[in-house]
Write a protein that holds these residues in place. Structure first.
Motif, mmCIF file in Angstrom:
data_model
loop_
_atom_site.group_PDB
_atom_site.id
_atom_site.type_symbol
_atom_site.label_atom_id
_atom_site.label_comp_id
_atom_site.label_asym_id
_atom_site.label_seq_id
_atom_site.Cartn_x
_atom_site.Cartn_y
_atom_site.Cartn_z
ATOM 1 N N TRP A 138 0.839 -1.209 0.000
ATOM 2 C CA TRP A 138 0.000 0.000 0.000
ATOM 3 C C TRP A 138 0.870 1.253 0.000
ATOM 4 O O TRP A 138 0.633 2.184 -0.766
ATOM 5 N N PHE A 139 1.904 1.261 0.844
ATOM 6 C CA PHE A 139 2.785 2.426 0.914
ATOM 7 C C PHE A 139 3.663 2.530 -0.331
ATOM 8 O O PHE A 139 3.977 3.644 -0.781
ATOM 9 N N CYS A 270 4.247 13.492 8.580
ATOM 10 C CA CYS A 270 3.613 14.034 7.370
ATOM 11 C C CYS A 270 3.614 13.078 6.184
ATOM 12 O O CYS A 270 3.041 13.402 5.142
ATOM 13 N N GLY A 271 4.260 11.941 6.299
ATOM 14 C CA GLY A 271 4.336 11.027 5.165
ATOM 15 C C GLY A 271 3.003 10.476 4.730
ATOM 16 O O GLY A 271 2.840 10.019 3.591
ATOM 17 N N LEU A 272 2.009 10.502 5.636
ATOM 18 C CA LEU A 272 0.659 10.084 5.268
ATOM 19 C C LEU A 272 -0.233 11.277 4.950
ATOM 20 O O LEU A 272 -1.415 11.105 4.670
ATOM 21 N N SER A 293 5.970 7.079 10.838
ATOM 22 C CA SER A 293 5.550 6.466 12.106
ATOM 23 C C SER A 293 4.082 6.077 11.985
ATOM 24 O O SER A 293 3.232 6.928 11.715
ATOM 25 N N GLY A 294 3.785 4.822 12.190
ATOM 26 C CA GLY A 294 2.410 4.346 12.049
ATOM 27 C C GLY A 294 1.486 4.787 13.161
ATOM 28 O O GLY A 294 0.273 4.887 12.971
ATOM 29 N N HIS A 295 2.041 5.055 14.352
ATOM 30 C CA HIS A 295 1.205 5.444 15.489
ATOM 31 C C HIS A 295 0.879 6.921 15.480
ATOM 32 O O HIS A 295 0.125 7.381 16.347
ATOM 33 N N LYS A 296 1.420 7.668 14.527
ATOM 34 C CA LYS A 296 1.189 9.111 14.504
ATOM 35 C C LYS A 296 -0.094 9.432 13.739
ATOM 36 O O LYS A 296 -1.179 9.300 14.285
ATOM 37 N N PHE A 297 -0.013 9.829 12.494
ATOM 38 C CA PHE A 297 -1.225 10.292 11.832
ATOM 39 C C PHE A 297 -2.253 9.177 11.674
ATOM 40 O O PHE A 297 -3.450 9.395 11.846
#
Length: 471
Positions: A138-139, A270-272, A293-297
């Motif tokens: 997906w990424f 911000c990558g998402l 970081s998956g736990h961020k946005f």
């Protein structure tokens, strides 16, 4: 194989996953997850509105007389405190707005370890590599690299992603110098120390963005050595975005061919977000790796991240490990098998449409907060494409702790994550305005001048507001 039942440690609830997911953390605690909580004599005092205090705990020995609260009572009160403190979580980039924790809770009865390469199977079945690869695919699509051209893994967080990306750069260019702006995440400089790399710290502009003139000067000064550049897509404190295209053009103008530089993009928060605003992160450009970081946005109960790089680079790190019947090119080796499932579930539940809506709402709410503070005569700055609102540091430490703010020098910031509502922002501003009246009453103290930190045009101190703040 039959289901694994841990009779004392995990008791299944007589509920469907859907009804379980609809319950609040407090109600879950009351529904037999802590079955003995109401049968003990002593209770811990209920939480208040202020910052939580550290619990005075010790490990209890089973079978010995205990006059204090039971294990279940301690956990329920701790859970109650966290549930209440969610409404005052403004200063750190963690998305705590998700409701699928209960649906996935039964997975906690299994030890899931994604050891080694995500694309290779082990001899043990207790892993979630199939979910992990789905997340990576997906990424890879989001950042525009073909499935057969990339390699990656789900990390334990953005720091591990930075350590991995910079290590790749060092292995590809052993004599390379690491360039990173002074506003880069501290893990970048940690990597330089760990790997004994020569490094150059690049100055930043007042908004936190890399100073490209300083980068140019230092690249020319070290032209005889390759360059490993950390590009920050959303700086930790001010939310500034380094311009990848300007950096690539600067490298070209300084005579660095593509085989003499490596670019790692630290896009933890911000990558998402940026893919839904503009297409600045893309492997169609000559970049080496990207981490988020998956736990961020996105949000996850456990720290985690995603690291993507080019498949052609990974052989420099890969080591055959007979014990696990796999090869390993990760930093940590053993990895949490639960986090890929949480990420997969969140991405599947939201989709790109849902994430785009989250991005727009957060950007709108950040502008709303900035305007509210500005109207109240409070120093404030908001970078373009950012959800980090920088403001003057509150004078009272208890206020900082109450709202769980992060502070640097005379600045604090609020990170407007998906779970933060305008009601929360209104409460914050109202309380801050009332407190400031007490802090600066009778002119005995003045609000700090943050002109040098966020720009004179954004500072509302008694000196700058005359020239820059409109009535």
């Amino acid at each position: 194989m039959g289901s694994l039942l841990l009779e004392m440690d995990f008791e299944s609830l007589p509920m469907s996953p859907r009804s379980l997911a609809a319950m609040t953390p407090r109600s879950l605690a009351r529904r037999r997850l802590f079955p003995n909580v109401d049968n003990k004599k002593q209770k811990v005092a209920p939480p208040g509105d202020g910052p939580r205090k550290n619990l005075q705990l010790e490990v209890m020995e089973p079978g010995l007389k205990n006059d204090g609260p039971s294990l279940d009572t301690i956990l329920v009160n701790y859970l109650d405190t966290l549930t209440q403190r969610v409404n005052y979580h403004l200063g750190y980039p963690v998305n705590i707005c998700y409701d699928h924790y209960a649906t996935l809770a039964p997975l906690l009865q299994f030890h899931l370890n994604n050891c080694g390469d995500p694309f290779l199977q082990n001899t043990v079945d207790f892993h979630s590599k199939d979910f992990e690869v789905a997340v990576l695919d997906w990424f890879a699509k989001l950042w525009e690299i073909e499935k057969d051209q990339y390699w990656g893994y789900v990390t334990n967080g953005g720091t591990e992603g930075n350590l991995h990306g910079i290590l790749l750069g060092r292995e590809l260019l052993p004599e390379g110098i690491l360039y990173a702006s002074k506003d880069s995440h501290y893990s970048v400089f940690k990597a330089a120390r760990m790997y004994r790399m020569d490094s150059e710290t690049i100055n930043t502009s007042v908004n936190g963005e890399m100073n490209y003139s300083d980068l140019r000067a230092k690249l020319l000064q070290n032209k005889d050595k390759p360059a490993i550049i950390n590009v920050t897509i959303g700086t930790t404190f001010k939310g500034a975005i380094d311009d990848l295209d300007v950096i690539l053009e600067t490298l070209k103008e300084c005579g660095y061919s593509q085989d003499r530089f490596y670019i790692h993009c630290d896009a933890a928060l911000c990558g998402l977000m940026t893919p839904f605003i503009n297409n600045m992160i893309s492997f169609k450009k000559p970049i080496g790796s990207v981490t988020i970081s998956g736990h961020k946005f996105l949000g996850c109960p456990m720290p985690c991240g995603v690291q993507i790089t080019r498949k052609s680079y990974i052989n420099n790190l890969s080591t055959n490990v007979e014990y696990i019947a796999s090869v390993d090119a990760t930093i940590s080796g053993s990895r949490n098998g639960l986090t890929p499932i949480f990420l997969w579930y969140s991405l599947s539940a939201k989709g790109q449409v849902g994430l785009q809506k989250d991005v727009k709402r957060c950007l709108d709410n950040a502008k709303y907060l900035k305007n509210r503070l500005q109207q109240a005569g409070i120093s404030v700055m908001l970078n373009e494409l950012s959800i980090i609102v920088v403001l003057e540091r509150p004078r009272d430490h208890e206020f900082v702790r109450r709202w769980q703010l992060s502070c640097v020098k005379d600045m604090a910031h609020v990170i407007v994550m998906p779970g933060i509502t305008r009601e929360m922002l209104d409460n914050f501003v109202s309380e801050l305005v009332q407190q400031r009246k007490q802090w600066y009453r009778d002119g005995k103290a003045e609000a700090p001048c943050v002109g040098e930190d966020i720009g004179a045009q954004n500072c509302a101190c008694s000196y700058h507001k005359i020239d820059y703040i409109s009535p």
